[in-house]
Design a protein around this motif. Structure first.
Motif, PDB file in Angstrom:
ATOM      1  N   GLU A   1      -2.159  -2.922 -10.592  1.00 59.01           N
ATOM      2  CA  GLU A   1      -2.695  -2.317  -9.370  1.00 59.01           C
ATOM      3  C   GLU A   1      -1.673  -1.351  -8.758  1.00 59.01           C
ATOM      4  OE1 GLU A   1      -4.692  -3.528  -5.094  1.00 59.01           O
ATOM      5  OE2 GLU A   1      -4.610  -5.022  -6.695  1.00 59.01           O
TER       6      GLU A   1
ATOM      7  N   PRO B   1       0.806  -1.217   0.000  1.00 59.74           N
ATOM      8  CA  PRO B   1       0.000   0.000   0.000  1.00 59.74           C
ATOM      9  C   PRO B   1       0.843   1.274   0.000  1.00 59.74           C
ATOM     10  CG  PRO B   1      -0.139  -1.117   2.129  1.00 59.74           C
ATOM     11  CD  PRO B   1       0.616  -2.023   1.205  1.00 59.74           C
ATOM     12  N   GLU B   2       2.139   1.168   0.287  1.00 59.58           N
ATOM     13  CA  GLU B   2       3.004   2.350   0.266  1.00 59.58           C
ATOM     14  C   GLU B   2       3.078   2.994  -1.114  1.00 59.58           C
ATOM     15  OE1 GLU B   2       4.302  -0.288   2.180  1.00 59.58           O
ATOM     16  OE2 GLU B   2       4.547   0.661   4.129  1.00 59.58           O
ATOM     17  N   TYR B   3       2.700   2.254  -2.160  1.00 57.68           N
ATOM     18  CA  TYR B   3       2.735   2.858  -3.498  1.00 57.68           C
ATOM     19  C   TYR B   3       1.843   4.087  -3.579  1.00 57.68           C
ATOM     20  CZ  TYR B   3       5.570  -0.859  -5.412  1.00 57.68           C
ATOM     21  OH  TYR B   3       6.590  -1.712  -5.673  1.00 57.68           O
ATOM     22  N   ARG B   4       0.743   4.094  -2.855  1.00 59.51           N
ATOM     23  CA  ARG B   4      -0.128   5.271  -2.849  1.00 59.51           C
ATOM     24  C   ARG B   4       0.628   6.476  -2.278  1.00 59.51           C
ATOM     25  NH1 ARG B   4      -5.224   5.105  -3.616  1.00 59.51           N
ATOM     26  NH2 ARG B   4      -5.575   3.038  -2.751  1.00 59.51           N
ATOM     27  N   GLU B   5       1.371   6.272  -1.186  1.00 59.63           N
ATOM     28  CA  GLU B   5       2.145   7.363  -0.584  1.00 59.63           C
ATOM     29  C   GLU B   5       3.287   7.801  -1.495  1.00 59.63           C
ATOM     30  OE1 GLU B   5       4.519   8.645   3.486  1.00 59.63           O
ATOM     31  OE2 GLU B   5       3.502   6.702   3.418  1.00 59.63           O
TER      32      GLU B   5
ATOM     33  N   LEU C   1      -1.993   2.687  -8.012  1.00 57.22           N
ATOM     34  CA  LEU C   1      -1.699   3.296  -6.717  1.00 57.22           C
ATOM     35  C   LEU C   1      -0.672   4.414  -6.846  1.00 57.22           C
ATOM     36  CD1 LEU C   1      -1.517   0.128  -4.432  1.00 57.22           C
ATOM     37  CD2 LEU C   1      -3.273   1.921  -4.372  1.00 57.22           C
ATOM     38  N   LEU C   2       0.286   4.252  -7.760  1.00 55.69           N
ATOM     39  CA  LEU C   2       1.322   5.265  -7.987  1.00 55.69           C
ATOM     40  C   LEU C   2       0.783   6.502  -8.703  1.00 55.69           C
ATOM     41  CD1 LEU C   2       4.170   2.850  -9.050  1.00 55.69           C
ATOM     42  CD2 LEU C   2       4.274   4.404  -7.079  1.00 55.69           C
ATOM     43  N   GLY C   3      -0.415   6.399  -9.250  1.00 55.10           N
ATOM     44  CA  GLY C   3      -1.014   7.530  -9.948  1.00 55.10           C
ATOM     45  C   GLY C   3      -0.875   7.470 -11.450  1.00 55.10           C
TER      46      GLY C   3
ATOM     47  N   GLY D   1       3.321   7.700  -4.757  1.00 52.77           N
ATOM     48  CA  GLY D   1       2.701   8.512  -5.802  1.00 52.77           C
ATOM     49  C   GLY D   1       2.329   9.894  -5.302  1.00 52.77           C
ATOM     50  N   ALA D   2       1.781   9.975  -4.081  1.00 56.77           N
ATOM     51  CA  ALA D   2       1.389  11.269  -3.517  1.00 56.77           C
ATOM     52  C   ALA D   2       2.605  12.153  -3.258  1.00 56.77           C
ATOM     53  CB  ALA D   2       0.602  11.059  -2.224  1.00 56.77           C
TER      54      ALA D   2
END
Length: 178
Positions: free
Chosen positions: A126, A88-92, A130-132, A94-95
């Protein structure tokens, strides 16, 4: 003549590089979220989370950090996953560092039992989301026969699944530059 090009890597990897003859002053080790600007340039390399194990023998398990890497200039950003499972760190990532002009994510070899250490095509898509997003260059496939699938199955599966996600794939023919 010895080159002065730096090796920017994860914590703990420097000892291996030194053992292979790299001068210690050329080695920069980064913890997750740490960055290093390459001398004389405007390029910054940042280590980011990745999910994998380190070590290649019975005696060196998880002795080093495993990282993904971001290379950024004032006008462009590139993400490189390295070997990884879905995290789930991929979302962070990307942000914090996106949007990316190029996203390089590993897609194989894969097996359902390897979900924590290798993505495979479906999880790579996926992770890409998450990375955008961003143009997606699949890497780490077709090199070694590590799984029970055909050597080209990761790429063929990605080509089949990507249109459903809208991912923009960059897939040069084998041996061609991207």
């Amino acid at each position: 003549a010895k080159t002065k090009v730096p090796f920017v890597t994860s914590l703990g990897v420097g000892a291996h590089l030194e053992a292979w003859g790299v001068q210690p002053e050329r080695i920069v080790e980064l913890d997750w979220w740490e960055s290093h600007t390459l001398p004389g340039s405007d390029l910054t390399v940042t280590a980011a989370p990745s999910q994998h194990f380190s070590g290649r023998s019975l005696n060196d398990g998880n002795a080093t950090l495993w990282s993904s890497m971001i290379v950024r200039s004032p006008s462009h950003a590139v993400f490189f996953s390295g070997d990884t499972g879905l995290t789930p760190e991929y979302r962070e990532i990307g942000a914090r560092f996106g949007p990316f002009d190029l996203v390089m994510i590993e897609i194989g070899a894969f097996h359902p039992a390897w979900g924590n250490i290798h993505l495979g095509p479906a999880n790579a898509l996926e992770a890409h989301a998450l990375l955008g997003g961003g143009p997606f260059l699949p890497v780490h496939w077709g090199t070694f026969s590590l799984a029970l699938h055909a050597w080209d199955q990761p790429a063929e599966t990605l080509l089949e699944l990507a249109p459903k996600t809208g991912a923009q794939l960059i897939m040069p023919r084998l041996g061609e530059p991207a």
